[in-house]
Design a protein around this motif. Sequence first.
Motif, mmCIF file in Angstrom:
data_model
loop_
_atom_site.group_PDB
_atom_site.id
_atom_site.type_symbol
_atom_site.label_atom_id
_atom_site.label_comp_id
_atom_site.label_asym_id
_atom_site.label_seq_id
_atom_site.Cartn_x
_atom_site.Cartn_y
_atom_site.Cartn_z
ATOM 1 N N GLN A 110 42.635 34.170 31.338
ATOM 2 C CA GLN A 110 43.148 35.500 31.669
ATOM 3 C C GLN A 110 42.168 36.262 32.558
ATOM 4 N N LEU A 111 42.698 36.982 33.551
ATOM 5 C CA LEU A 111 41.889 37.869 34.389
ATOM 6 C C LEU A 111 41.736 39.213 33.689
ATOM 7 N N VAL A 112 40.499 39.696 33.610
ATOM 8 C CA VAL A 112 40.206 40.961 32.942
ATOM 9 C C VAL A 112 39.120 41.720 33.708
ATOM 10 N N PRO A 113 39.046 43.041 33.511
ATOM 11 C CA PRO A 113 37.943 43.789 34.126
ATOM 12 C C PRO A 113 36.622 43.495 33.409
ATOM 13 N N ASP A 114 35.546 43.839 34.059
ATOM 14 C CA ASP A 114 34.194 43.758 33.474
ATOM 15 C C ASP A 114 33.742 42.338 33.146
ATOM 16 N N ARG A 115 34.256 41.351 33.897
ATOM 17 C CA ARG A 115 33.776 39.981 33.794
ATOM 18 C C ARG A 115 33.545 39.452 35.202
ATOM 19 N N GLU A 116 32.579 38.557 35.353
ATOM 20 C CA GLU A 116 32.355 37.906 36.639
ATOM 21 C C GLU A 116 33.378 36.807 36.833
ATOM 22 N N ASP B 292 28.763 12.478 46.393
ATOM 23 C CA ASP B 292 28.954 13.036 47.726
ATOM 24 C C ASP B 292 30.064 14.091 47.666
ATOM 25 N N PRO B 293 29.925 15.212 48.382
ATOM 26 C CA PRO B 293 30.980 16.233 48.380
ATOM 27 C C PRO B 293 32.345 15.683 48.809
ATOM 28 N N ASP B 294 32.359 14.608 49.576
ATOM 29 C CA ASP B 294 33.622 14.006 49.997
ATOM 30 C C ASP B 294 34.405 13.428 48.817
ATOM 31 N N ASN B 295 33.757 13.233 47.684
ATOM 32 C CA ASN B 295 34.420 12.720 46.485
ATOM 33 C C ASN B 295 35.014 13.834 45.617
ATOM 34 N N ILE B 296 34.873 15.088 46.074
ATOM 35 C CA ILE B 296 35.383 16.244 45.333
ATOM 36 C C ILE B 296 36.409 16.955 46.202
ATOM 37 N N SER B 297 37.675 16.730 45.928
ATOM 38 C CA SER B 297 38.755 17.391 46.662
ATOM 39 C C SER B 297 39.205 18.621 45.877
ATOM 40 N N ILE B 298 39.209 19.773 46.540
ATOM 41 C CA ILE B 298 39.673 21.014 45.919
ATOM 42 C C ILE B 298 40.684 21.658 46.853
ATOM 43 N N LYS B 299 41.819 22.015 46.272
ATOM 44 C CA LYS B 299 42.853 22.712 47.018
ATOM 45 C C LYS B 299 43.152 24.014 46.294
ATOM 46 N N ALA B 300 43.773 24.947 46.998
ATOM 47 C CA ALA B 300 44.143 26.225 46.384
ATOM 48 C C ALA B 300 45.564 26.572 46.767
ATOM 49 N N THR B 301 46.261 27.199 45.828
ATOM 50 C CA THR B 301 47.627 27.631 46.082
ATOM 51 C C THR B 301 47.892 28.914 45.312
ATOM 52 N N THR B 302 48.990 29.565 45.646
ATOM 53 C CA THR B 302 49.478 30.702 44.874
ATOM 54 C C THR B 302 50.747 30.249 44.168
ATOM 55 N N THR B 303 51.341 31.146 43.411
ATOM 56 C CA THR B 303 52.644 30.854 42.817
ATOM 57 C C THR B 303 53.707 31.762 43.438
ATOM 58 N N GLU B 304 53.450 32.210 44.667
ATOM 59 C CA GLU B 304 54.398 33.060 45.396
ATOM 60 C C GLU B 304 54.805 34.273 44.564
ATOM 61 N N ARG B 305 53.801 34.836 43.873
ATOM 62 C CA ARG B 305 53.961 36.021 43.033
ATOM 63 C C ARG B 305 54.828 35.811 41.791
ATOM 64 N N LEU B 306 55.057 34.552 41.414
ATOM 65 C CA LEU B 306 55.846 34.245 40.226
ATOM 66 C C LEU B 306 54.934 33.979 39.036
ATOM 67 N N GLY B 307 55.392 34.315 37.842
ATOM 68 C CA GLY B 307 54.688 34.018 36.605
ATOM 69 C C GLY B 307 53.391 34.792 36.431
ATOM 70 N N PHE B 308 52.609 34.407 35.398
ATOM 71 C CA PHE B 308 51.370 35.124 35.101
ATOM 72 C C PHE B 308 50.385 35.069 36.254
ATOM 73 N N THR B 309 50.364 33.947 36.979
ATOM 74 C CA THR B 309 49.463 33.841 38.128
ATOM 75 C C THR B 309 49.895 34.814 39.211
ATOM 76 N N GLY B 310 51.170 34.848 39.512
ATOM 77 C CA GLY B 310 51.698 35.739 40.534
ATOM 78 C C GLY B 310 51.507 37.204 40.208
ATOM 79 N N ARG B 311 51.540 37.522 38.922
ATOM 80 C CA ARG B 311 51.300 38.907 38.490
ATOM 81 C C ARG B 311 49.805 39.219 38.400
#
Length: 158
Positions: A12-18, A124-143
Amino acid sequence: MTRVGFGYDVHQLVPDRELWMGGIKIEHSLGLLGHSDADVLIHAICDALLGAANMRDIGYHFPDTSEETLGMDSKIILRKTIELIATKGYRLVNIDATICAQRPKMNPHIPAMQACLAQVVGTDPDNISIKATTTERLGFTGREEGISAYAVALITNE
């Protein structure tokens, strides 16, 4: 033998945390709530690694009821997870992960996350694949109530 494991985590995202993601601190008005530093990406990766080695899950090895893990840097958890799978003769081949967050934008931070995680796990950093996406403002992530992460890890004992 080569094995694959899958991991998922959400906090959960909350205030007062890094906000820690992939071992790096990201400036944001909210942070993730959790017993440790709540780095969802690292937690998903740890579960993927432990699953691949058939060694249960992150909560089993690093319980959220333990004083020892209170506020713990998740990079320590990841390093210890690599050590745990090594007790069964396994080593990391590669990781593929996805962060689901509406905000902040993760893409600018991905190279730093890859470099950090590669150093922690000794690859090696090439062995670590990281991608990012949104949920197009749907669900708890989108909110913007939380952030989740998915990961698969390939390990081998060859």
